[in-house]
Design a protein around this motif. Structure first.
Motif, PDB file in Angstrom:
ATOM      1  N   VAL A  12       0.859  -1.183   0.000  1.00  0.00           N
ATOM      2  CA  VAL A  12       0.000   0.000   0.000  1.00  0.00           C
ATOM      3  C   VAL A  12       0.898   1.236   0.000  1.00  0.00           C
ATOM      4  CG1 VAL A  12      -1.695   1.360   1.300  1.00  0.00           C
ATOM      5  CG2 VAL A  12      -1.892  -1.134   1.220  1.00  0.00           C
ATOM      6  N   TYR A  13       0.607   2.154  -0.911  1.00  0.00           N
ATOM      7  CA  TYR A  13       1.240   3.476  -0.907  1.00  0.00           C
ATOM      8  C   TYR A  13       0.167   4.508  -0.571  1.00  0.00           C
ATOM      9  CZ  TYR A  13       5.836   2.486  -2.946  1.00  0.00           C
ATOM     10  OH  TYR A  13       7.131   2.052  -3.162  1.00  0.00           O
ATOM     11  N   ARG A  14       0.530   5.484   0.265  1.00  0.00           N
ATOM     12  CA  ARG A  14      -0.413   6.554   0.587  1.00  0.00           C
ATOM     13  C   ARG A  14       0.233   7.909   0.316  1.00  0.00           C
ATOM     14  NH1 ARG A  14      -3.922   5.856   5.852  1.00  0.00           N
ATOM     15  NH2 ARG A  14      -5.341   7.028   4.513  1.00  0.00           N
ATOM     16  N   LEU A  15      -0.593   8.840  -0.158  1.00  0.00           N
ATOM     17  CA  LEU A  15      -0.129  10.192  -0.421  1.00  0.00           C
ATOM     18  C   LEU A  15      -0.079  10.975   0.882  1.00  0.00           C
ATOM     19  CD1 LEU A  15      -1.187   9.164  -3.220  1.00  0.00           C
ATOM     20  CD2 LEU A  15      -1.835  11.527  -3.697  1.00  0.00           C
ATOM     21  N   HIS A  16       0.882  11.870   0.992  1.00  0.00           N
ATOM     22  CA  HIS A  16       0.929  12.759   2.137  1.00  0.00           C
ATOM     23  C   HIS A  16       1.663  14.035   1.733  1.00  0.00           C
ATOM     24  CE1 HIS A  16       5.184  11.684   2.990  1.00  0.00           C
ATOM     25  NE2 HIS A  16       4.816  10.484   2.585  1.00  0.00           N
ATOM     26  N   PRO A  17       1.282  15.158   2.303  1.00  0.00           N
ATOM     27  CA  PRO A  17       1.918  16.433   1.935  1.00  0.00           C
ATOM     28  C   PRO A  17       3.349  16.479   2.463  1.00  0.00           C
ATOM     29  CG  PRO A  17       0.378  16.743   3.754  1.00  0.00           C
ATOM     30  CD  PRO A  17       0.215  15.321   3.296  1.00  0.00           C
ATOM     31  N   ILE A  21       4.732  10.319  -1.510  1.00  0.00           N
ATOM     32  CA  ILE A  21       4.051   9.049  -1.297  1.00  0.00           C
ATOM     33  C   ILE A  21       4.984   8.143  -0.508  1.00  0.00           C
ATOM     34  CG2 ILE A  21       2.541   9.137  -3.318  1.00  0.00           C
ATOM     35  CD1 ILE A  21       4.571   7.386  -4.794  1.00  0.00           C
ATOM     36  N   SER A  22       4.387   7.282   0.320  1.00  0.00           N
ATOM     37  CA  SER A  22       5.180   6.364   1.132  1.00  0.00           C
ATOM     38  C   SER A  22       4.506   5.008   1.195  1.00  0.00           C
ATOM     39  CB  SER A  22       5.360   6.899   2.560  1.00  0.00           C
ATOM     40  OG  SER A  22       6.180   8.045   2.571  1.00  0.00           O
ATOM     41  N   ASN A  23       5.329   3.976   1.249  1.00  0.00           N
ATOM     42  CA  ASN A  23       4.856   2.601   1.413  1.00  0.00           C
ATOM     43  C   ASN A  23       4.527   2.400   2.894  1.00  0.00           C
ATOM     44  OD1 ASN A  23       4.772  -0.214   1.862  1.00  0.00           O
ATOM     45  ND2 ASN A  23       6.050  -0.593   0.081  1.00  0.00           N
ATOM     46  N   ASN A  41       8.674   8.658   1.598  1.00  0.00           N
ATOM     47  CA  ASN A  41       8.804  10.058   1.165  1.00  0.00           C
ATOM     48  C   ASN A  41       9.317  10.170  -0.274  1.00  0.00           C
ATOM     49  OD1 ASN A  41       8.021  11.262   3.735  1.00  0.00           O
ATOM     50  ND2 ASN A  41       9.987  10.510   4.496  1.00  0.00           N
ATOM     51  N   LEU A  42       8.747   9.369  -1.141  1.00  0.00           N
ATOM     52  CA  LEU A  42       9.121   9.410  -2.547  1.00  0.00           C
ATOM     53  C   LEU A  42       8.377  10.537  -3.247  1.00  0.00           C
ATOM     54  CD1 LEU A  42       8.942   5.588  -3.321  1.00  0.00           C
ATOM     55  CD2 LEU A  42      10.990   6.945  -2.881  1.00  0.00           C
ATOM     56  N   PRO A  43       8.953  11.090  -4.316  1.00  0.00           N
ATOM     57  CA  PRO A  43       8.256  12.171  -5.021  1.00  0.00           C
ATOM     58  C   PRO A  43       7.004  11.663  -5.723  1.00  0.00           C
ATOM     59  CG  PRO A  43      10.217  11.489  -6.215  1.00  0.00           C
ATOM     60  CD  PRO A  43      10.274  10.779  -4.888  1.00  0.00           C
ATOM     61  N   LEU A  44       5.935  12.427  -5.612  1.00  0.00           N
ATOM     62  CA  LEU A  44       4.682  12.075  -6.265  1.00  0.00           C
ATOM     63  C   LEU A  44       4.845  12.016  -7.788  1.00  0.00           C
ATOM     64  CD1 LEU A  44       1.756  11.406  -5.569  1.00  0.00           C
ATOM     65  CD2 LEU A  44       1.218  13.850  -5.686  1.00  0.00           C
ATOM     66  N   GLU A  95     -13.539  11.921  -2.795  1.00  0.00           N
ATOM     67  CA  GLU A  95     -13.492  12.191  -4.242  1.00  0.00           C
ATOM     68  C   GLU A  95     -12.091  12.493  -4.761  1.00  0.00           C
ATOM     69  OE1 GLU A  95     -16.201  11.595  -5.974  1.00  0.00           O
ATOM     70  OE2 GLU A  95     -17.178  11.161  -4.071  1.00  0.00           O
ATOM     71  N   GLY A  96     -11.076  12.234  -3.962  1.00  0.00           N
ATOM     72  CA  GLY A  96      -9.702  12.473  -4.403  1.00  0.00           C
ATOM     73  C   GLY A  96      -8.858  11.221  -4.237  1.00  0.00           C
ATOM     74  N   LEU A  97      -7.681  11.219  -4.834  1.00  0.00           N
ATOM     75  CA  LEU A  97      -6.769  10.090  -4.742  1.00  0.00           C
ATOM     76  C   LEU A  97      -6.071  10.101  -3.384  1.00  0.00           C
ATOM     77  CD1 LEU A  97      -5.461   7.713  -6.339  1.00  0.00           C
ATOM     78  CD2 LEU A  97      -3.665   9.329  -7.010  1.00  0.00           C
ATOM     79  N   ASP A  98      -6.132   8.966  -2.683  1.00  0.00           N
ATOM     80  CA  ASP A  98      -5.507   8.862  -1.364  1.00  0.00           C
ATOM     81  C   ASP A  98      -4.257   7.997  -1.402  1.00  0.00           C
ATOM     82  OD1 ASP A  98      -5.472   9.281   1.532  1.00  0.00           O
ATOM     83  OD2 ASP A  98      -6.030   7.174   1.697  1.00  0.00           O
ATOM     84  N   GLY A  99      -4.106   7.228  -2.466  1.00  0.00           N
ATOM     85  CA  GLY A  99      -2.974   6.323  -2.588  1.00  0.00           C
ATOM     86  C   GLY A  99      -3.347   5.185  -3.510  1.00  0.00           C
ATOM     87  N   TYR A 100      -2.582   4.115  -3.433  1.00  0.00           N
ATOM     88  CA  TYR A 100      -2.924   2.962  -4.267  1.00  0.00           C
ATOM     89  C   TYR A 100      -2.388   1.681  -3.644  1.00  0.00           C
ATOM     90  CZ  TYR A 100       1.876   3.068  -6.140  1.00  0.00           C
ATOM     91  OH  TYR A 100       3.236   3.054  -6.279  1.00  0.00           O
TER      92      TYR A 100
END
Length: 204
Positions: A12-17, A21-23, A41-44, A95-100
């Motif tokens: 699972v990867y999740r987006l964060h400001p 993105i982080s595993n 903390n990989l670049p989006l 309604e937005g992308l949270d990760g994948y």
């Protein structure tokens, strides 16, 4: 699920400001090294080649990582982990992308059947629900702890005040009371809460 669809790694990867993105979760088959430690903390920008698909949301399937031509940055990252084929299934929130949720083949390139893709999307939806509930519970716990700390601080401050203090609502009714030792004689009532100021103090 990774075993069921015949992959060697699922995660699972999740987006964060800000724009990272982080595993956060990972499973690997026996003999396949974990990669979570190098996936923080990989670049989006890694998702740029497929950002429109993921935001739709649509599942992204890469049947042959070595054949990628328009995603050099992502290709290098996947190859560094020994990935031959990969699937990214979007998770949504408000309604937005949270990760994948991702599924990697490290032994060979391969295609995924429509049934496998539908299964993976269902799994990703379920994971998203659980993660969002966990986030909400954590936020509620944090908010409760902050409120308790604020109340404790207020109580400590009031306890240090050598006077009678009444908190009134807009109707003049007492909603909170604090008094130091020796001030009890000022009050007309033992129970202050809900009573108006003129009912609590002597007329003078």
């Amino acid at each position: 699920i990774g075993q069921l669809v015949g992959v060697e790694r699922s995660y699972v990867y999740r987006l964060h400001p800000p724009g990272k993105i982080s595993n956060t979760h990972e499973w690997t088959a026996p003999g396949v090294p974990l990669s979570r430690h190098i996936a923080q903390n990989l670049p989006l920008a890694l998702l740029d080649p497929w950002k429109d698909q993921l935001h739709e949301p649509h599942t992204v399937a890469i049947e042959d990582v070595d054949a990628l031509t328009q995603a050099e940055l992502t290709q290098r990252f996947l190859q560094a982990q020994g990935v031959k084929a990969s699937v990214a299934v979007p998770m949504r929130r408000n309604e937005g992308l949270d990760g994948y949720v991702g599924f990697d083949c490290t032994l060979r390139s391969r295609a995924f059947t429509p049934d496998e893709m539908r299964l993976l999307q269902t799994v990703a939806n379920a994971i998203a629900v659980v993660l969002h509930r966990h986030d909400a519970e954590k936020e509620a716990t944090l908010a409760q702890a902050q409120l308790q700390a604020k109340n404790d601080l207020q109580a400590a401050m009031l306890a240090a005040v050598p006077d009678l203090m009444l908190e009134l609502d807009r109707f003049g009714r007492c909603v909170a009371c604090n008094m130091s030792a020796g001030q009890q004689h000022l009050l007309q009532q033992e129970n202050c809460i809900g009573r108006k100021i003129e009912q609590l103090l002597p007329a003078h």
